[in-house]
Design an enzyme around this catalytic site. Structure first.
Site, PDB file in Angstrom:
ATOM      1  N   HIS A  48       1.095  -1.585  -0.134  1.00  0.00           N
ATOM      2  CA  HIS A  48       0.203   0.310  -0.079  1.00  0.00           C
ATOM      3  C   HIS A  48       1.026   0.988  -0.096  1.00  0.00           C
ATOM      4  CE1 HIS A  48      -2.029   2.847   2.868  1.00  0.00           C
ATOM      5  NE2 HIS A  48      -2.519   3.447   1.639  1.00  0.00           N
ATOM      6  N   SER A  49       0.524   2.155  -0.781  1.00  0.00           N
ATOM      7  CA  SER A  49       1.019   3.483  -0.578  1.00  0.00           C
ATOM      8  C   SER A  49       2.541   3.444  -1.300  1.00  0.00           C
ATOM      9  CB  SER A  49       1.129   4.184   0.966  1.00  0.00           C
ATOM     10  OG  SER A  49       1.437   5.415   0.439  1.00  0.00           O
ATOM     11  N   LEU A  50       3.616   3.866  -0.358  1.00  0.00           N
ATOM     12  CA  LEU A  50       5.403   3.541  -0.759  1.00  0.00           C
ATOM     13  C   LEU A  50       4.741   2.036  -0.779  1.00  0.00           C
ATOM     14  CD1 LEU A  50       7.886   5.084  -1.098  1.00  0.00           C
ATOM     15  CD2 LEU A  50       8.202   4.195   1.232  1.00  0.00           C
TER      16      LEU A  50
ATOM     17  N   GLY B 207       3.121  -0.453  -2.232  1.00  0.00           N
ATOM     18  CA  GLY B 207       2.800  -0.208  -3.328  1.00  0.00           C
ATOM     19  C   GLY B 207       3.571   0.179  -4.560  1.00  0.00           C
TER      20      GLY B 207
ATOM     21  N   PHE C 294      -1.418  -0.470  -3.987  1.00  0.00           N
ATOM     22  CA  PHE C 294      -3.297  -0.483  -2.861  1.00  0.00           C
ATOM     23  C   PHE C 294      -2.287   1.535  -3.148  1.00  0.00           C
ATOM     24  CE2 PHE C 294      -3.664  -4.253  -2.466  1.00  0.00           C
ATOM     25  CZ  PHE C 294      -5.316  -4.592  -3.195  1.00  0.00           C
TER      26      PHE C 294
END
Ligand SMILES: *[C@@H]1O[C@H](CO)[C@@H](O)[C@H](O)[C@H]1NC(C)=O
Ligand SMILES: *[C@@H]1O[C@H](CO)[C@@H](O)[C@H](O)[C@H]1NC(C)=O
Ligand SMILES: *[C@@H]1O[C@H](CO)[C@@H](O)[C@H](O)[C@H]1NC(C)=O
Ligand SMILES: *[C@@H]1O[C@H](CO)[C@@H](O)[C@H](O)[C@H]1NC(C)=O
Ligand SMILES: *[C@@H]1O[C@H](CO)[C@@H](O)[C@H](O)[C@H]1NC(C)=O
Length: 447
Positions: free
Chosen positions: A263-265, A267, A284
């Protein structure tokens, strides 16, 4: 009866004409086996998860389908091409071959939810003390690794399918307090990585900002060589650590297929690593990583469709809209400016469909699970129209187990190439208000 009639007819016709779906591999069940993290000397260490420590931990059942993934003929060739492009700014023709790999089938919300849970769980760490590293001698359990709670750096979880055929590496995202509702030790390094990877020129937001690298040349000018060097020079930046992580995991499970999620970084890093090794990726709310892939000189494969991004339009971080002096990102010390992702994109327009306002709080993976992917999803079910049989299930799976619950939760818009969703005429470009050039004597900063 009336409802099932079209389905029955469809099935009949399909059987009759012999145009059934190609046989897909059966779904797999994954469980958490290891944690990974980085020591303060930039070594990756692992710990084995004892089931009792994660009593609440669930198993993940994920359907599969065959993906066609371009891979370089060898990883050495890939590295050589990258080095050449970095050193001499010359591109080398790489021999890509298309491999057929069983990858995750994330065509329904339920399937994405499995990965979202995996990505979510990486924010929580067990306080295990037994860490070991992977060396040429095998799994080196003899070397003790001090672990300080204050250390930062990349970490996450490793899930393995019960038959050991497939491994999912989950990578933790940014743990800035305002993103996931609780700070955490890795904020400092996360911020450096975020600002280097997803800003146009070292996260220069305004004249009062201290930047993460000194490549700004006044106005909207930025030294190209300088921003590239900033991303490739330090060995504890997350991309080189990610390469080691992938290599370590494939050393531990030499015959396994490796998938990556985050998720985020986490991802974005999943995507950069997945593009490097030709591994399937589910990411994500990731900040857009296409610019970083170029600056890191990743040789670009003919297709990156094995990378699937899921995000929604009210998330300013994934949209590349979290910048500007007064934005909540700037207040937190981040500048997220890139908008172009690699691979394919499932983008839910929560702003127009659900009336959400753009807000950094919608970026959190928990928020996404609670409001979009989980059982209480606010995303509207599509109109009930007859589905081709097998759509919800695993097409072509012989269905040995007739009682297997069918997937029941929703259809999402199908993934589309990122350039079609985010660009114009299929092409997306970042940082168009900046000028990048060789303003300095590049040979000085080169290694
Ligand atoms: C890493 O942590 C150990 C244990 O506290 C400490 O002795 C060492 O100096 C640290 N190394 C670095 C490079 O910070
Ligand atoms: C594992 O990762 C370490 C970095 O922590 C790296 O030095 C080593 O070469 C890797 N080993 C393998 C077998 O990939
Ligand atoms: C983790 O730490 C907490 C508090 O520090 C402790 O109560 C708990 O027993 C620890 N769990 C493990 C698995 O060591
Ligand atoms: C999978 O690997 C684990 C750990 O290496 C081993 O204990 C288990 O027996 C293996 N399972 C199968 C089905 O090969
Ligand atoms: C760049 O710097 C090097 C030494 O630092 C010098 O030899 C070279 O001539 C310079 N090149 C240009 C184009 O100024």
């Amino acid at each position: 009866m009336l409802f099932s009639l079209p389905l029955a007819i469809q099935a009949l016709v399909t059987t009759f004409l012999g145009v059934s779906e190609p046989q897909q591999p059966p779904p797999l069940t994954f469980e958490l086996r290891h944690e990974h993290r980085l020591t303060n000397t930039s070594r990756i260490v692992f710990s084995d998860v004892k089931q009792s420590n994660f009593a609440a931990e669930r198993v993940y059942r994920i359907p599969r389908k065959i993906l066609k993934i371009p891979r370089p003929s060898s990883h050495e060739d890939f590295l050589a091409a990258r080095t050449m492009s970095m050193k001499d700014d010359m591109s080398m023709m790489l021999d890509w071959q298309e491999d057929e790999i069983p990858g995750p089938d994330v065509s329904s919300r339920d399937d994405l939810l499995q990965f979202a849970h995996m990505a979510f769980n990486t924010y929580y760490a067990d306080n295990t003390t037994e860490w070991y590293d992977v060396s040429d001698r095998g799994w080196d359990k003899s070397t003790p690794h001090g672990w300080l709670p204050g250390e930062d750096g990349m970490r996450g979880h490793i899930f393995v399918s019960q038959d050991n055929s497939t491994v999912v590496i989950a990578i933790k995202g940014t743990s800035a307090g305002w993103l996931v509702g609780g700070g955490g030790p890795s904020t400092g390094k996360d911020k450096l990585n975020d600002n280097l990877l997803f800003s146009c020129c070292c996260a220069r937001v305004g004249p009062t900002w201290s930047t993460v690298c000194g490549c700004h040349e006044g106005g909207y000018k930025c030294d190209q060589q300088c921003v590239q060097d900033a991303l490739t020079e330090k060995e504890d930046l997350f991309y080189p650590v990610g390469l080691n992580l992938y290599n370590n995991v494939s050393y531990m499970y030499p015959n396994a297929n490796i998938w990556i999620t985050g998720h985020s970084l986490g991802g974005s890093l999943s995507s950069l690593i997945g593009v490097t090794f030709g591994a399937p990726v589910v990411a994500f709310e990731a900040p857009a990583e296409k610019l970083a892939a170029g600056r890191l000189h990743l040789p670009s494969p003919p297709s990156t469709q094995h990378v699937t991004h899921f995000y929604h339009t009210a998330d300013p971080i994934a949209m590349g809209a979290c910048n500007g002096v007064s934005s909540s990102c700037a207040i937190g010390g981040f500048a997220m400016e890139t908008r172009c992702h690699l691979g394919q994109v499932i983008r839910l327009d929560t702003v127009s469909t659900l009336g959400w306002s753009v807000d950094v709080r919608t970026h959190g993976i928990k928020y996404v699970i609670d409001h979009l992917l989980g059982p209480n999803s606010e995303w509207p079910e599509p109109d009930a129209e007859p589905e081709p049989s097998g759509f919800w299930g695993w097409p072509g799976w012989p269905g040995k187990d007739k009682d297997e619950p069918k997937q029941t939760t929703g259809r999402l818009p199908p993934p589309r190439p990122a350039g079609d969703v985010e660009g114009e005429d299929g092409v997306c470009s970042d940082c168009f208000n900046w000028e990048f050039g060789d303003y300095r004597n590049a040979s000085k900063t080169r290694r």
